[in-house]
Design a protein around this motif. Structure first.
Motif, PDB file in Angstrom:
ATOM      1  N   ASN A   1      56.669  79.873  24.692  1.00 61.13           N
ATOM      2  CA  ASN A   1      56.814  79.745  23.458  1.00 61.13           C
ATOM      3  C   ASN A   1      56.570  81.109  22.526  1.00 61.13           C
ATOM      4  O   ASN A   1      57.072  81.664  21.502  1.00 61.13           O
ATOM      5  N   LYS A   2      55.385  81.664  23.198  1.00 66.69           N
ATOM      6  CA  LYS A   2      54.742  83.084  22.733  1.00 66.69           C
ATOM      7  C   LYS A   2      54.261  83.748  23.845  1.00 66.69           C
ATOM      8  O   LYS A   2      53.772  83.160  24.960  1.00 66.69           O
TER       9      LYS A   2
ATOM     10  N   GLU B   1      51.334  75.082  23.018  1.00 62.07           N
ATOM     11  CA  GLU B   1      52.695  74.456  23.396  1.00 62.07           C
ATOM     12  C   GLU B   1      52.803  75.189  24.930  1.00 62.07           C
ATOM     13  O   GLU B   1      53.302  74.515  25.711  1.00 62.07           O
ATOM     14  N   ASP B   2      52.446  76.367  25.050  1.00 66.71           N
ATOM     15  CA  ASP B   2      52.444  76.961  26.394  1.00 66.71           C
ATOM     16  C   ASP B   2      51.665  76.268  27.258  1.00 66.71           C
ATOM     17  O   ASP B   2      51.801  76.230  28.380  1.00 66.71           O
TER      18      ASP B   2
END
Length: 116
Positions: free
Chosen positions: A49-50, A86-87
């Motif tokens: 996600n990042k 999310e990660d």
């Protein structure tokens, strides 16, 4: 470096990747590794996600193959790295899939031994 903290990010000298720590056992520390490459060993990596490195907007990925290395191959906690929620969920999913596959392989080996 005497403490094991789940989801902590550390650099592994042997794999030359940053890894998200998932489990500690007698065999060593199991991690989901990260990379900035779209492919590893000819296989497509899973987009994150990042980027976990703070202030780095370069795309990064989780490597699908989960690995276990001895404790001594890991450095200390990386202070400039942090996973998004999310990660963390994505790395947990990759690790759970790894455990499921390992369990299936053990069953398959047992079955093969009985039929030999």
């Amino acid at each position: 470096m005497c403490f094991f903290i789940k989801n902590e990010i550390r650099y592994n000298r042997k794999s030359q990747h940053y890894g998200v720590l998932k489990n500690k056992s007698r065999r060593g520390i199991t991690s989901v590794f990260m990379t900035t490459k779209k492919f590893s060993s000819g296989k497509l990596n899973i987009p994150m996600n990042k980027n976990a490195e703070i202030n780095n907007n370069e795309p990064s990925y989780f490597i699908k193959r989960v690995r276990t290395y001895e404790k001594g191959s890991y450095g200390g906690k990386e202070k400039n790295y942090k996973l998004s929620k999310e990660d963390i969920k994505l790395s947990d999913k990759i690790y759970k899939e790894h455990l499921k596959n390992r369990k299936m392989m053990k069953k398959r080996k047992k079955k093969e031994q009985h039929h030999s």
